[in-house]
Design a protein around this motif. Sequence first.
Motif, PDB file in Angstrom:
ATOM      1  N   THR A 159       0.812  -1.232   0.000  1.00 49.25           N
ATOM      2  CA  THR A 159       0.000   0.000   0.000  1.00 49.25           C
ATOM      3  C   THR A 159       0.840   1.274   0.000  1.00 49.25           C
ATOM      4  O   THR A 159       0.366   2.316  -0.444  1.00 49.25           O
ATOM      5  N   LEU A 162       0.215   5.378   4.589  1.00 51.99           N
ATOM      6  CA  LEU A 162      -1.220   5.682   4.679  1.00 51.99           C
ATOM      7  C   LEU A 162      -1.442   6.655   5.826  1.00 51.99           C
ATOM      8  O   LEU A 162      -0.682   6.668   6.791  1.00 51.99           O
ATOM      9  N   ALA A 227      -7.250  -0.033   2.741  1.00 50.90           N
ATOM     10  CA  ALA A 227      -6.440   0.177   1.536  1.00 50.90           C
ATOM     11  C   ALA A 227      -6.293  -1.139   0.762  1.00 50.90           C
ATOM     12  O   ALA A 227      -6.401  -1.160  -0.455  1.00 50.90           O
ATOM     13  N   LEU A 228      -6.085  -2.243   1.473  1.00 47.49           N
ATOM     14  CA  LEU A 228      -5.885  -3.532   0.809  1.00 47.49           C
ATOM     15  C   LEU A 228      -7.157  -4.020   0.133  1.00 47.49           C
ATOM     16  O   LEU A 228      -7.110  -4.717  -0.878  1.00 47.49           O
TER      17      LEU A 228
END
Length: 283
Positions: A159, A162, A227-228
């Motif tokens: 990612t 974040l 996010a994943l």
Amino acid sequence: MTVVTRFAPSPTGHLHLGHAHSALFGRHAAVAARGRFLLRIEDIDPTRCRPAFVDDLMEDLAWLGLTWETPVRRQSEHLADHRAALARLEDGGLVYPCFCTRKEIAAEVARAGHAPHGPDGPLYPGTCRALPASRRQARRAAGDPFALRLDVTRALERTGPLRWYDRARGWQEATPQILGDVVLARKETPTSYHLAVTVDDALQGVTLVTRGEDLFFASHLHRLLQALLDLPVPAWHHHPLLTDERGERLAKRAGAPSLRALRAAGRTPAEVRGLAGFPERAA
Ligand code: GLU
């Protein structure tokens, strides 16, 4: 954008003042923004949750003067959603089976001497992360119990950095590695608190996650899971936990009086709202 908040109790016992504070906090945040307020029952752990507590908590919340939208989402009825999210993480090579028992983990931590600690204690030392595929297959085929853990380092590589926003503390750099390779599911249970809460907040369109500060660190991980899984990112507002006159937390297990005990003792809903930190405003 309409603000959507929720109160998400686990029906493992009766609600007490700390829960009332959290519920009222979420409800007030929605009302202040002319938004929507949801109730979600977090009942994925059949060993700790009881259906009777679900009925009781709804009765207690209604008595307290709260209203919420229907239908109420019960997590146990939506395990397919959690399973699908888990499968996606597995397909992405971000999850691995861990066969360690608690005892083995404790022994490994003790052996390591200076094992890294997170907010909830020592981190999982990663013993099973490097297990060869053949060994994993053999142990699964043998029917050994296992937990599915997130490979947090690999996930973060995927990612990149974040951030997330907490209304009380401002912008946060997401550091889910402080929790280590957390358990996302187990052989018999296709989900965990972290996975279910993240998936359900997204599916229910929650835009503002309100909850106690005790779950502040969990939000680092939830941001990573969002996010994943390409999920929308809400804002958060972690509130301080309600404390008694001595400054001690009114935790579930600390013997704090339940809402129904207060009610049986003759307290009115308005009085209990006051005790829960939401006194009536003077007219
Ligand atoms: N179900 C959790 C609890 O009762 C709270 C979940 C959340 O608000 O994110 O502690």
